[in-house]
Design a protein around this motif. Sequence first.
Motif, mmCIF file in Angstrom:
data_model
loop_
_atom_site.group_PDB
_atom_site.id
_atom_site.type_symbol
_atom_site.label_atom_id
_atom_site.label_comp_id
_atom_site.label_asym_id
_atom_site.label_seq_id
_atom_site.Cartn_x
_atom_site.Cartn_y
_atom_site.Cartn_z
ATOM 1 N N GLU A 177 0.837 -1.204 0.000
ATOM 2 C CA GLU A 177 0.000 0.000 0.000
ATOM 3 C C GLU A 177 0.874 1.257 0.000
ATOM 4 N N MET A 178 1.963 1.175 0.713
ATOM 5 C CA MET A 178 2.913 2.296 0.769
ATOM 6 C C MET A 178 3.429 2.623 -0.634
ATOM 7 N N LEU A 179 3.766 1.582 -1.387
ATOM 8 C CA LEU A 179 4.281 1.792 -2.743
ATOM 9 C C LEU A 179 3.189 2.323 -3.675
ATOM 10 N N LYS A 180 1.964 1.818 -3.503
ATOM 11 C CA LYS A 180 0.861 2.275 -4.350
ATOM 12 C C LYS A 180 0.602 3.765 -4.156
ATOM 13 N N LYS A 181 0.794 4.244 -2.930
ATOM 14 C CA LYS A 181 0.558 5.661 -2.650
ATOM 15 C C LYS A 181 1.795 6.514 -2.943
ATOM 16 N N ARG A 182 2.784 5.875 -3.569
ATOM 17 C CA ARG A 182 4.011 6.568 -3.986
ATOM 18 C C ARG A 182 4.750 7.200 -2.793
ATOM 19 N N ILE A 183 4.725 6.486 -1.686
ATOM 20 C CA ILE A 183 5.503 6.907 -0.509
ATOM 21 C C ILE A 183 6.784 6.085 -0.506
ATOM 22 N N ARG A 184 7.882 6.746 -0.584
ATOM 23 C CA ARG A 184 9.167 6.062 -0.727
ATOM 24 C C ARG A 184 9.577 5.377 0.579
ATOM 25 N N PRO A 185 9.796 4.067 0.554
ATOM 26 C CA PRO A 185 10.277 3.384 1.761
ATOM 27 C C PRO A 185 11.705 3.807 2.083
ATOM 28 N N ASN A 186 12.030 3.848 3.368
ATOM 29 C CA ASN A 186 13.375 4.246 3.781
ATOM 30 C C ASN A 186 14.067 3.090 4.491
ATOM 31 N N VAL A 187 15.226 3.360 5.053
ATOM 32 C CA VAL A 187 16.008 2.289 5.673
ATOM 33 C C VAL A 187 15.287 1.691 6.876
ATOM 34 N N VAL A 188 14.464 2.502 7.557
ATOM 35 C CA VAL A 188 13.688 1.973 8.687
ATOM 36 C C VAL A 188 12.644 0.974 8.193
ATOM 37 N N THR A 189 12.012 1.279 7.074
ATOM 38 C CA THR A 189 11.021 0.367 6.487
ATOM 39 C C THR A 189 11.648 -0.999 6.231
ATOM 40 N N PHE A 190 12.762 -0.987 5.533
ATOM 41 C CA PHE A 190 13.412 -2.259 5.187
ATOM 42 C C PHE A 190 13.984 -2.946 6.433
ATOM 43 N N GLY A 191 14.542 -2.158 7.337
ATOM 44 C CA GLY A 191 15.083 -2.754 8.557
ATOM 45 C C GLY A 191 14.010 -3.462 9.362
ATOM 46 N N THR A 192 12.827 -2.852 9.469
ATOM 47 C CA THR A 192 11.729 -3.464 10.220
ATOM 48 C C THR A 192 11.262 -4.754 9.557
ATOM 49 N N LEU A 193 11.095 -4.702 8.233
ATOM 50 C CA LEU A 193 10.665 -5.903 7.505
ATOM 51 C C LEU A 193 11.699 -7.022 7.585
#
Length: 461
Positions: A177-193
Amino acid sequence: MEKLRKLSPFRLDSLLRLQKDPKLALQIFLNPNERSVPNPKPFRYSLRSYDIIITKLGGAKMFDEMERVVQKLKQETRFVPKEIIFCNVITFYGRARLPNLALRTFDQMPSFGCQRTVKSVNTLLNALLACREFEKMGEVFVGIEEHAAPDACTYNILINACCRCNDLGGAWNVFDEMLKKRIRPNVVTFGTLINGLCVNFKLSEALRLKEDMERVFRVKPNGFVYSSLIKGLCKADELNLAFKVKDEMLKRRLEFDLSVYPSLISALFKVGRKGDVNGLLEEIKQNGCKPDIMTYNAMIYGFCQDENFDAAFGILSEMENKGCKPDIISYNVIIGGLCRVRNLTEANDLFEDMPRRKCAPDVVTYRILFDGLHDGMQLKEASLILDEMIFKGYSPHAASVMRFVDRVCQGDNLKLMRTVLNSLGSGNLIDADTWRMVVPVVCKIDRLSIAYKLVDTLVIQ
């Protein structure tokens, strides 16, 4: 007598900032010019004064007093409170596991003339996450558009919530959903996942996502990403791959992360490669650091698992010599290991030596030694530890007490039984199961006067 000078708002800010006692700070805040003039005019507080006193009271968990100040803030007409003040209050309630008060604070913000933005929404979501109020988080997110558009921080908090619930499917849905809304994931996003994937042993997916974050999203992994991967690989016994990831982390000259070394050391001991531990210790030194308490405790645990207690005690001595004070975990691990191999005399000696070493036994220490002694059929010694434990306000595990009482009953030692019952009674730890175990033993022994005394002990307790 010299007249006291009137306190200015700027001077009040300084006094509040310097005052370490929150109670005295509150007194100063509420009565800034009480002694300066007979009938002081209403004090013109600055917004900074409110911010300082609210932060001090919230940090001290003086929530009633904090609320009093917050409500006083509503009476101010010269300025509108900033959003950060309410964010701080919400954060304090989240840390104290008071989700309803955090929600109430958020709901009351408009009554102060303060507009809610994504910042206060994210603060509330974070507070609810700390309280594990996942359903309420969903309700807040559904209504987020009333206040502001969600940002990367919003989605990061939601992904973290899904990972804590072990709902990896939900985490991926939030990411999509984050990508669909064109919100750029950051290092925290990837670190959490990645951390969530590693915790759930989805290591292939975690490694693939780490590659995608660099190749597709052009986001460089940080120390947390590497740390999560290394710890996950160690738990899965993928030691060679864990060392490969560690070497890549060092090659990239990221901030040196000592937290990965206990995992690597534990994994080396587990696969019988304890000889390689020295190489890790040397690597720590080469990076300008010293082994920390967790690194040493991992070594102590490894040696205890190998039943090499001389080496474990050697680590204790090395820690003291190098200025790294052993903690309660250091001692509990060794005492637990000694009890496991029935070296009860040495376990008890270390237990008694702990105060001299300036580390007082805790409830875990007592429980370990108590279980070890009665499992090793040293029932009299176990009863002494039980009595001392209860005297200090610690409670043994109920299952341990039942096993111990059963062993005492099997020994037909009425004197010891009475001692044990007195100890349990002083801690209000005698229950119906204790009655059922003790009474038949008492009744079958042909010493009625002592039997009556035991029954009296049970009745009194």
